[in-house]
Enzyme design. Structure first.
Site, short mmCIF file in Angstrom:
data_model
loop_
_atom_site.label_atom_id
_atom_site.label_comp_id
_atom_site.label_asym_id
_atom_site.label_seq_id
_atom_site.Cartn_x
_atom_site.Cartn_y
_atom_site.Cartn_z
CG HIS A 164 -2.27 -0.89 0.91
ND1 HIS A 164 -2.30 -2.20 1.13
CD2 HIS A 164 -3.69 -0.56 0.53
CE1 HIS A 164 -3.05 -2.69 1.13
NE2 HIS A 164 -4.30 -1.38 1.04
N GLY A 165 2.18 0.86 0.60
CA GLY A 165 3.03 2.14 0.34
C GLY A 165 4.36 2.21 1.00
#
Length: 481
Positions: free
Chosen positions: A326-327
């Site tokens: 996700h990041g």
């Protein structure tokens, strides 16, 4: 080009008309049109990264053919790893290079060592995590002899870059989407109307729910050090509905748009906030990513066949990788770890598949036990979203500490009391509609099917709510991933 923009409202009808009224008699022409439209759609974000998408597409297409034609396992494996390394290399460079460099420098500084390692001033190509995973699943499936390599480059390129799913999913599989791309498609009025209905609901989720909640969530998270605990709880709830309305809204628009062109995309959300435990939540949230990790990481690691320790280890790996996907921030890793801890009891006690059916199926209301289960699961999810939204770990910890202080019993501080209460009221209406439609593919799929007047009145009210709430076209949260 945003789904919730005037540009897309012009772009989509043009492509639709060309697709069904100009190229409808020629499948090849239809697929070429979809490919050109998809590349134009992507180039509207940043034409410089269109080359990266095309390169990644050609690499996996060529690799697939070379693997299938390899006369020895040695060369097949060589081509396989070339694709894996190059794809993950691009993903790592654009998305994770700066994270690793800054984390390494921070570790060295803890030992009193100063390292002058520069970061790269680069923009994250929109959708790179999604189209990279499209290609990886294709290459892996060929390597495992699950599918044959696609010989038609146009068909394969449409599979990778079909514009509704290009920048934020769902993450498609070649086994599901490619056969639809290769098959002649005939206009289906019922399917198209159903697609428009899902697009409408997706726009409502994004513009009315997500963007309205985002305004207050941003105000509260950005000023959390100066607010009391009850206000921070409210901020976490606002973000909880922002992230759901934003991402599931995108998915609804994507699936609805796909249906307009005679293509069914993978379902990505199934009313996750009505889940009775965390395992059920993850079967209903971002389904295409969860099943991707299950099939291409969890099962190859041994799945649940190697004893309790292997199940725990593999579950932990899946959630940590999901968080990292996700990041490039420790907050996402903490979010993944927290969800792993949430689900661990059900893995240990083998209760993770207890709730496979729809909650209160065929009933108007859940039982008291189901209601308590849903409230507990929702509360745990809200808490976890704090890490997802916080700017860094210190911010998340300060935010949580404030929530667990005595100030949580104080009256919330509203930046705009009337507007906040209106949004909370709309969220309540939204939950009622979602609950009533939870047995369908999306909430308003079967709305007032027996009463034409009420159905159209519902459409008009939804459209009016979208118009009233529409302002500046806000980007989707998951575009950053």
């Amino acid at each position: 080009m945003l789904f919730n923009s005037v540009n897309f409202a012009i772009f989509l009808p043009i492509v639709f008309i060309l697709y069904w009224f100009v190229t409808n008699r020629n499948l090849k022409a239809q697929n070429i049109l979809l490919l050109l439209a998809s590349y134009f759609f992507y180039a509207c974000w940043d034409y410089r990264f269109l080359f990266l998408l095309i390169f990644s597409t050609f690499l996996d297409y060529f690799t697939g053919l070379r693997m299938e034609r390899s006369k020895s396992q040695k060369f097949k494996k060589m081509w396989f790893w070339i694709s894996i390394v190059v794809n993950l290399g691009f993903l790592g460079l654009f998305k994770y290079y700066n994270f690793f460099i800054t984390s390494f420098v921070d570790v060295l500084s803890n030992f009193g060592l100063n390292a002058n390692l520069g970061t790269l001033q680069i923009i994250l190509p929109v959708g790179i995590s999604f189209y990279t995973f499209h290609g990886l699943s294709y290459v892996i499936d060929i390597y495992k002899s699950r599918i044959k390599a696609e010989a038609n480059y146009i068909d394969y390129a449409v599979f990778v870059s079909f514009f509704p799913l290009l920048v934020a999913g769902p993450i498609e599989r070649a086994t599901h989407l490619l056969p639809q791309i290769k098959k002649k498609r005939v206009f289906n009025y019922v399917q198209a109307v159903d697609g428009l209905r899902q697009i409408l609901w997706g726009l409502f989720k994004k513009i009315v729910i997500a963007d309205s909640c985002a305004e207050f969530a941003n105000q509260i998270f950005n000023n959390s050090d100066n607010l009391n605990g009850s206000t921070l709880v409210l901020g976490a709830i606002f973000f909880t509905f922002q992230i759901y309305g934003d991402f599931s809204g995108y998915s609804d628009i994507a699936l609805g748009t796909g249906r307009l062109f005679g293509i069914d995309l993978l379902k990505n959300f199934s009313f996750p906030y009505f889940s009775r435990d965390i395992a059920e939540f993850w079967r209903r949230w971002h389904i295409s990513l969860s099943t991707w990790f299950r099939d291409y990481l969890y099962i190859p690691l041994g799945g649940s066949k190697g004893g309790m320790w292997v199940k725990i280890r593999n579950t932990l790996i899946i959630f940590l990788v999901s968080g990292f996907w996700h990041g490039a921030n420790w907050t996402f890793i903490a979010w993944g770890l927290l969800n792993a801890l949430y689900i661990m009891p059900s893995i240990i006690f083998n209760t993770n598949r207890n709730n496979l059916d729809i909650v209160a199926k065929g009933k108007y209301f859940p039982s008291f036990k189901e209601l308590c289960q849903m409230i507990l699961t929702f509360s745990l999810t809200v808490f976890a979203w704090i890490f997802f939204r916080a700017s860094d770990l210190q911010h998340a910890l300060r935010y949580i500490t404030k929530i667990f202080s005595k100030s949580v019993f104080e009256i919330p501080i509203y930046f705009n009391r009337f507007a906040s209460l209106i949004v909370l009221f709309v969220i309540g209406i939204f939950l009622i509609i979602e609950w009533q439609g939870r047995e369908n593919n999306f909430a308003i799929e079967r709305i007032f099917t027996k009463n034409l007047l009420l159905r159209w009145l519902s459409y008009i009210l939804i459209i009016l709510a979208i118009i009233v709430s529409f302002g500046k076209a806000e980007s989707f949260v998951y575009f950053q991933f």
